[in-house]
Design an enzyme around this catalytic site. Structure first.
Site, PDB file in Angstrom:
ATOM      1  N   LYS A 170      10.630   3.326  -4.827  1.00  0.00           N
ATOM      2  CA  LYS A 170      10.558   4.777  -4.608  1.00  0.00           C
ATOM      3  C   LYS A 170      11.204   5.550  -5.753  1.00  0.00           C
ATOM      4  O   LYS A 170      10.733   6.617  -6.130  1.00  0.00           O
ATOM      5  CB  LYS A 170      11.249   5.161  -3.298  1.00  0.00           C
ATOM      6  CG  LYS A 170      10.424   4.814  -2.074  1.00  0.00           C
ATOM      7  CD  LYS A 170      10.942   5.548  -0.846  1.00  0.00           C
ATOM      8  CE  LYS A 170      10.136   5.144   0.381  1.00  0.00           C
ATOM      9  NZ  LYS A 170      10.712   5.654   1.623  1.00  0.00           N
TER      10      LYS A 170
ATOM     11  N   LYS B 124      -2.995  -1.829   0.786  1.00  0.00           N
ATOM     12  CA  LYS B 124      -2.683  -1.481   2.169  1.00  0.00           C
ATOM     13  C   LYS B 124      -3.159  -0.072   2.506  1.00  0.00           C
ATOM     14  O   LYS B 124      -3.092   0.818   1.658  1.00  0.00           O
ATOM     15  CB  LYS B 124      -1.152  -1.543   2.354  1.00  0.00           C
ATOM     16  CG  LYS B 124      -0.726  -2.462   3.464  1.00  0.00           C
ATOM     17  CD  LYS B 124       0.775  -2.539   3.558  1.00  0.00           C
ATOM     18  CE  LYS B 124       1.181  -2.309   4.987  1.00  0.00           C
ATOM     19  NZ  LYS B 124       2.599  -2.574   5.234  1.00  0.00           N
TER      20      LYS B 124
ATOM     21  N   LYS C 172      -0.680   6.417   3.786  1.00  0.00           N
ATOM     22  CA  LYS C 172      -0.789   7.874   3.849  1.00  0.00           C
ATOM     23  C   LYS C 172      -0.691   8.503   2.466  1.00  0.00           C
ATOM     24  O   LYS C 172      -1.057   9.648   2.280  1.00  0.00           O
ATOM     25  CB  LYS C 172       0.253   8.461   4.807  1.00  0.00           C
ATOM     26  CG  LYS C 172       1.692   8.159   4.478  1.00  0.00           C
ATOM     27  CD  LYS C 172       2.602   8.641   5.606  1.00  0.00           C
ATOM     28  CE  LYS C 172       3.979   8.033   5.503  1.00  0.00           C
ATOM     29  NZ  LYS C 172       4.760   8.172   6.732  1.00  0.00           N
TER      30      LYS C 172
END
Ligand code: TRP
Length: 344
Positions: free
Chosen positions: A122, A206, A209
């Site tokens: 991240k 995967k 969102k």
């Protein structure tokens, strides 16, 4: 001298999990997490929360955060969590999470957090610009779990490392404060038919969102037309469906659609292939579209109904927070005593 095996936790089993209110939920969240929550609630006492404290580790618009929490709660209810059976609440409504997280910040070692791959992913190249909260995110997660002495944590594969850290914190706390077996060493539950739902545009990535293409995922709030259209547009190959699961190897998109069909219908993949072997995607996709609409359509409808008049959601969250606190407060009070705090 040989190390003595730590005294095992001897209390009851409990399930706990949470979802961050940071974006729309999709089919991957539904099959990978939400379905499991509703199944587990009937087997083991289950605590499911909305992680709004974790959400603010990255900037969230204050005017929107409450509504985002309601949306996750609506998804919980629409996918079958029953507030009479499970305890459903918002993390920030139970201050014990933050209190315990502070103690755990002093138990966890910098070296342990330095290894967390999710932080590295991240933060990317500019970790000095990230919030300190993002760095200690897994410590708060350990507090979420251990405040309830939860033993089973249904999560995606990507959370396994955070569960290892939770166990390390639990064990070190039990050792440091001479409280053998005080905290359990919780296990992740990552298995299940919908454990890995892949993007409809790329069978090797995967479903996410954050994928810029909305066609890559089926959102929980998509209506019947959108669901059917996304299935019809899903990427596939030109071959017919094979007779066995082994025949799907190397066909990522085909494998994903068969896995989705199996998870949505509750049938093993082998049975799905027995039914459709030899047929092409021209025949299979309309069947999958019908199935997806029949399962996902009503969920979106129920979410829209709940969100149109949020009184019901708010009551569930208020009541859930009271019940959650009843369990967390005595544990955190005991932690304060063990640590030797003035107050407690
Ligand atoms: N980190 C989890 C995720 O991103 C969310 C989460 C926060 C969580 N606290 C938790 C999951 C405690 C399970 C238990 O999916």
């Amino acid at each position: 001298m040989t190390d003595q095996a730590p005294t095992p936790y001897a209390g009851p089993e409990r399930v706990l999990s949470g979802v961050q209110p940071t974006g729309d939920l999709h089919l991957g969240n539904y099959l990978g997490a939400l379905v499991k929550f509703s199944r587990l609630q009937h087997e083991i006492p289950t605590f499911i929360f909305v992680a709004d404290m974790h959400a603010i580790t990255a900037w969230q618009e204050p005017a929107k955060l409450k509504q985002q929490v309601r949306e996750i709660a609506a998804a919980y209810l629409a996918t079958g969590l029953d507030p009479k059976v499970a305890t459903i609440f918002a993390q920030s409504a139970v201050p014990e999470h933050a209190e315990l997280a502070w103690v755990f910040n002093c138990v966890a070692r910098l070296g342990w957090l330095d290894r967390m791959t999710q932080f590295k992913d991240k933060a990317g190249k500019h970790k000095e610009r990230e919030s300190v909260g993002l760095y200690t995110y897994p410590v708060l997660q350990a507090a979420d779990i251990l405040a309830y002495k939860a033993t089973k944590v249904p999560v995606g594969d990507d959370q396994k490392q955070h569960l290892e850290l939770t166990r390390d914190i639990a064990q070190k706390f039990n050792n440091d404060f001479s409280a053998p077996g005080f905290f359990p060493l919780p296990e992740p539950l990552t298995q299940g038919p919908g454990a890995r739902v892949m993007s409809l545009r790329d069978g090797t990535a995967k479903m996410s969102k954050s994928d810029p293409s909305d066609n890559s995922r089926i959102n929980l709030t998509d209506d019947a037309d959108a669901i059917a259209q996304k299935v019809r547009k899903a990427r596939t190959d030109a071959d017919p469906l094979p007779e066995t699961v082994a025949g799907l190897e190397g066909r990522a998109e085909a494998k994903n659609l068969v896995a989705i069909y199996a998870a949505l219908s509750g049938k093993p993949e082998a049975d799905v292939l027995t039914e459709y072997a030899g047929q092409g995607f021209g025949a299979f996709k309309p069947r999958l579209a019908d199935l997806a609409v029949s399962v996902m359509g009503p969920i979106g409808g129920e979410m829209r109904r709940l969100l149109a008049d949020p009184g019901e959601i708010d009551r569930v969250l208020t009541d859930g927070a009271v019940r959650a606190r009843e369990l967390a407060a005595p544990t955190v009070a005991e932690v304060k005593k063990l640590v030797g705090f003035w107050a407690g």
